[in-house]
Design a protein around this motif. Structure first.
Motif, PDB file in Angstrom:
ATOM      1  N   PRO A 196      93.701 -22.608 121.712  1.00  0.00           N
ATOM      2  CA  PRO A 196      92.676 -23.635 121.963  1.00  0.00           C
ATOM      3  C   PRO A 196      92.631 -24.742 120.907  1.00  0.00           C
ATOM      4  CG  PRO A 196      91.675 -21.744 120.943  1.00  0.00           C
ATOM      5  CD  PRO A 196      93.143 -21.437 121.029  1.00  0.00           C
ATOM      6  N   LEU A 236      99.854 -19.424 118.700  1.00  0.00           N
ATOM      7  CA  LEU A 236     100.717 -20.446 118.108  1.00  0.00           C
ATOM      8  C   LEU A 236      99.939 -21.751 118.090  1.00  0.00           C
ATOM      9  CD1 LEU A 236     103.200 -21.664 120.817  1.00  0.00           C
ATOM     10  CD2 LEU A 236     101.757 -19.683 121.233  1.00  0.00           C
ATOM     11  N   SER A 257     107.574 -30.820 111.880  1.00  0.00           N
ATOM     12  CA  SER A 257     108.069 -32.139 111.520  1.00  0.00           C
ATOM     13  C   SER A 257     106.958 -33.151 111.659  1.00  0.00           C
ATOM     14  CB  SER A 257     109.290 -32.469 112.381  1.00  0.00           C
ATOM     15  OG  SER A 257     109.105 -33.649 113.085  1.00  0.00           O
TER      16      SER A 257
HETATM   17  C1  FAD Z   1      95.889 -38.562 115.042  1.00  0.00           C
HETATM   18  C2  FAD Z   1      96.881 -37.452 115.300  1.00  0.00           C
HETATM   19  C3  FAD Z   1      98.212 -37.692 115.011  1.00  0.00           C
HETATM   20  C4  FAD Z   1      99.161 -36.691 115.249  1.00  0.00           C
HETATM   21  N1  FAD Z   1     100.477 -36.968 114.996  1.00  0.00           N
HETATM   22  C5  FAD Z   1     101.412 -36.041 115.261  1.00  0.00           C
HETATM   23  C6  FAD Z   1     102.810 -36.348 115.141  1.00  0.00           C
HETATM   24  O1  FAD Z   1     103.180 -37.480 114.775  1.00  0.00           O
HETATM   25  N2  FAD Z   1     103.708 -35.380 115.431  1.00  0.00           N
HETATM   26  C7  FAD Z   1     103.327 -34.145 115.857  1.00  0.00           C
HETATM   27  O2  FAD Z   1     104.190 -33.324 116.143  1.00  0.00           O
HETATM   28  N3  FAD Z   1     101.999 -33.808 115.976  1.00  0.00           N
HETATM   29  C8  FAD Z   1     101.053 -34.718 115.707  1.00  0.00           C
HETATM   30  N4  FAD Z   1      99.713 -34.412 115.875  1.00  0.00           N
HETATM   31  C9  FAD Z   1      99.297 -32.994 116.023  1.00  0.00           C
HETATM   32  C10 FAD Z   1      99.476 -32.417 117.416  1.00  0.00           C
HETATM   33  O3  FAD Z   1      98.902 -33.236 118.398  1.00  0.00           O
HETATM   34  C11 FAD Z   1      98.853 -31.020 117.441  1.00  0.00           C
HETATM   35  O4  FAD Z   1      99.341 -30.264 116.362  1.00  0.00           O
HETATM   36  C12 FAD Z   1      99.175 -30.299 118.743  1.00  0.00           C
HETATM   37  O5  FAD Z   1      98.599 -30.977 119.833  1.00  0.00           O
HETATM   38  C13 FAD Z   1      98.695 -28.836 118.690  1.00  0.00           C
HETATM   39  O6  FAD Z   1      98.811 -28.231 119.929  1.00  0.00           O
HETATM   40  P1  FAD Z   1      97.765 -27.084 120.375  1.00  0.00           P
HETATM   41  O7  FAD Z   1      98.152 -26.734 121.756  1.00  0.00           O
HETATM   42  O8  FAD Z   1      97.696 -26.039 119.338  1.00  0.00           O
HETATM   43  O9  FAD Z   1      96.350 -27.823 120.383  1.00  0.00           O
HETATM   44  P2  FAD Z   1      95.890 -28.997 121.336  1.00  0.00           P
HETATM   45  O10 FAD Z   1      97.072 -29.771 121.815  1.00  0.00           O
HETATM   46  O11 FAD Z   1      94.822 -29.726 120.603  1.00  0.00           O
HETATM   47  O12 FAD Z   1      95.294 -28.260 122.629  1.00  0.00           O
HETATM   48  C14 FAD Z   1      94.179 -27.417 122.592  1.00  0.00           C
HETATM   49  C15 FAD Z   1      93.654 -27.264 124.017  1.00  0.00           C
HETATM   50  O13 FAD Z   1      92.661 -26.222 124.043  1.00  0.00           O
HETATM   51  C16 FAD Z   1      91.567 -26.663 124.839  1.00  0.00           C
HETATM   52  N5  FAD Z   1      90.377 -25.929 124.409  1.00  0.00           N
HETATM   53  C17 FAD Z   1      89.548 -26.206 123.360  1.00  0.00           C
HETATM   54  N6  FAD Z   1      88.556 -25.309 123.325  1.00  0.00           N
HETATM   55  C18 FAD Z   1      88.741 -24.444 124.338  1.00  0.00           C
HETATM   56  C19 FAD Z   1      88.049 -23.313 124.807  1.00  0.00           C
HETATM   57  N7  FAD Z   1      86.911 -22.879 124.221  1.00  0.00           N
HETATM   58  N8  FAD Z   1      88.524 -22.658 125.888  1.00  0.00           N
HETATM   59  C20 FAD Z   1      89.654 -23.079 126.516  1.00  0.00           C
HETATM   60  N9  FAD Z   1      90.359 -24.150 126.109  1.00  0.00           N
HETATM   61  C21 FAD Z   1      89.912 -24.833 125.033  1.00  0.00           C
HETATM   62  C22 FAD Z   1      91.503 -28.158 124.605  1.00  0.00           C
HETATM   63  O14 FAD Z   1      90.804 -28.829 125.661  1.00  0.00           O
HETATM   64  C23 FAD Z   1      92.976 -28.524 124.558  1.00  0.00           C
HETATM   65  O15 FAD Z   1      93.483 -28.838 125.827  1.00  0.00           O
HETATM   66  C24 FAD Z   1      98.745 -35.411 115.719  1.00  0.00           C
HETATM   67  C25 FAD Z   1      97.400 -35.194 116.023  1.00  0.00           C
HETATM   68  C26 FAD Z   1      96.474 -36.200 115.840  1.00  0.00           C
HETATM   69  C27 FAD Z   1      95.020 -35.967 116.187  1.00  0.00           C
END
Ligand code: FAD
Length: 412
Positions: free
Chosen positions: A111, A302, A346
């Motif tokens: 999440p 992850l 990265s």
């Molecule tokens: C400004 C900014 C710049 C970035 N630049 C880069 C970059 O240049 N290169 C790079 O590789 N990464 C970058 N990132 C980081 C990258 O976007 C994240 O590390 C990545 O999206 C992580 O994936 P995730 O699936 O763990 O989390 P997320 O992609 O954030 O997904 C989490 C999901 O869980 C859902 N969720 C939340 N709470 C709940 C709940 N209670 N129940 C069910 N679902 C829920 C959310 O709605 C969302 O869809 C950047 C991020 C930001 C904000």
């Protein structure tokens, strides 16, 4: 996409359909069609967050970062359009925000993390007005560009909270874009730019620090390490920082600003933090190589919500997802977990318009480029990769569960 009926137990339940949850679910279904996969996700929109920096710098449109959730979820998965509220791993059960319960055989916890805006006093009231902006929320990223475009000189501050945060390079990327823009508009001499970081170094991997300090010096950006933003007064346009002085005493200093880009403090989601799955810091407690939970073997995690001791990025997720999928499928088939994650992550550090320094590294901060180019040089090629190649790669390849890859290597 069909909605699930309750009560129901699924073979695999994925919590959160961001970069990690979607990639894992899609790859599981690609490799094992017919697997009963349910995805718990409340949001109707899937954002490509890595482009938010470019939106804040006026180099990318916000609309292009967003796609309807239904179009990014894998076919064959059941979408449960709700938020998870409670994790009960002893019962192989999760509870949703509306009280419904779902059982699982395997749980994938993805999440993401919580942006803790309220940890900075007065910030929430002034976000999006008074020159206070942030690329960390899609509803605010365009305001960053407005602030940069309308800046006519004065003090521009950029802040970085204590680690860990997602994309550790993002707080400084927007400082470099702003500085580059002010230079092109010939207002640098009337501007004072400062980068305030709560930590002691500009970047977590020491090899990159001198190269980034050189970039900051080139723009005349003042670097104030060990300065943590604790309060903002939007009406007065004042920011307060805590810092430790030479005698080890914590002090506070208040400075006036004209533009303030805030990177909010970040932590684990409350329902993860308050669950038996959390480690002492609140993150999902997984083995750093297998991504399997250290106490509940049918749970994997992850991405940003996990305890993996590496920088939290979508690029890291790209390498974590195939490992999680291989180990989940091995476990389902009663085989040994053989896939191992090396900590790869990265960060394309945008150092100006048309320039990127691509930081790629694994556990222990070892620099591991994918292509035979110097990781420490600002590159026009990597700018094109970031702006034009990575967004379609993300939506049309990674989120579709495709896993072919070029191996990264340690430098000689
Ligand atoms: C400004 C900014 C710049 C970035 N630049 C880069 C970059 O240049 N290169 C790079 O590789 N990464 C970058 N990132 C980081 C990258 O976007 C994240 O590390 C990545 O999206 C992580 O994936 P995730 O699936 O763990 O989390 P997320 O992609 O954030 O997904 C989490 C999901 O869980 C859902 N969720 C939340 N709470 C709940 C709940 N209670 N129940 C069910 N679902 C829920 C959310 O709605 C969302 O869809 C950047 C991020 C930001 C904000």
């Amino acid at each position: 996409m069909p909605q699930s009926t309750f009560p129901y137990t699924h073979q695999v339940v994925v919590i959160g359909a961001g970069a990690a949850g979607t990639s894992v679910a899609a790859s599981l279904l690609r490799q094992r069609p017919g697997l009963d996969v349910a995805i718990v996700e409340p949001s109707d929109v899937h954002y490509y967050q890595p482009a938010f920096t470019l939106v804040g710098g006026g180099a990318y449109s916000l609309a292009k970062t967003a796609r309807p959730q239904a179009s990014t979820l894998p076919e064959g998965a059941r979408w449960i359009r709700a938020a998870a509220r409670e994790l009960q791993p002893e019962q192989n059960r999760i509870v949703l925000e509306d009280g419904r319960e779902i059982g699982y055989e395997t749980l994938v916890v993805t999440p993401g993390l919580k942006l803790d805006w309220d940890k900075i006093e007065g910030l929430r009231e002034t976000l999006g007005v008074n020159g206070v902006c942030s690329n960390y929320d899609p509803s605010l990223a365009e305001y960053t560009w407005q602030c940069i475009r309308q800046f006519r000189g004065g003090k521009a501050f950029f802040t970085q909270p204590p680690a860990p945060i997602k994309c550790a390079g993002a707080p400084q990327k927007i400082a470099y874009l702003a500085a580059d823009y002010f230079r092109k508009k010939q207002i640098s001499s009337q501007s004072e730019l400062r980068f305030y970081a709560a930590g002691g170094a500009l970047f977590s991997v020491p090899d990159f620090v001198p190269h980034l300090e050189k970039v900051a010096r080139g723009y005349n950006i003042g670097l104030l390490m060990n300065h943590n933003l604790i309060a903002v007064n939007g009406d007065k346009k004042e920011a307060t920082f805590s810092f430790t002085d030479g005698d080890g005493k914590t002090q506070e200093i208040t400075e006036s600003f004209d533009l303030l880009h805030v990177t909010p403090p970040q932590c684990a989601q409350d329902f993860v933090k308050n669950s038996p799955l959390a480690n002492a810091d609140g993150w999902v407690d997984v083995d750093q190589h297998t991504l399997q939970h250290v106490r509940f073997p049918n749970v994997f995690s992850l991405g940003d919500s996990s305890s993996l001791p590496t920088s939290k990025t979508a690029a890291a997720v790209r390498k974590q997802s195939p490992v999680a999928v291989a180990n989940i499928l091995a476990r389902i088939s009663d085989k040994q977990l053989r896939a191992s994650y090396d900590g790869y992550t990265s960060c394309p550090i945008v150092t100006g318009y048309g320039k990127v320094m691509l930081a790629e590294f694994v556990y222990g901060g070892k620099v591991t480029p994918t292509l035979p180019l110097s990781p420490f040089k600002e590159s026009a090629f990597y700018w094109q990769v970031k702006k034009r190649a990575l967004p379609p790669f993300y939506f049309d390849y990674m989120l579709k569960g495709r896993e072919g890859d070029i191996a990264h290597k340690a430098r000689d």
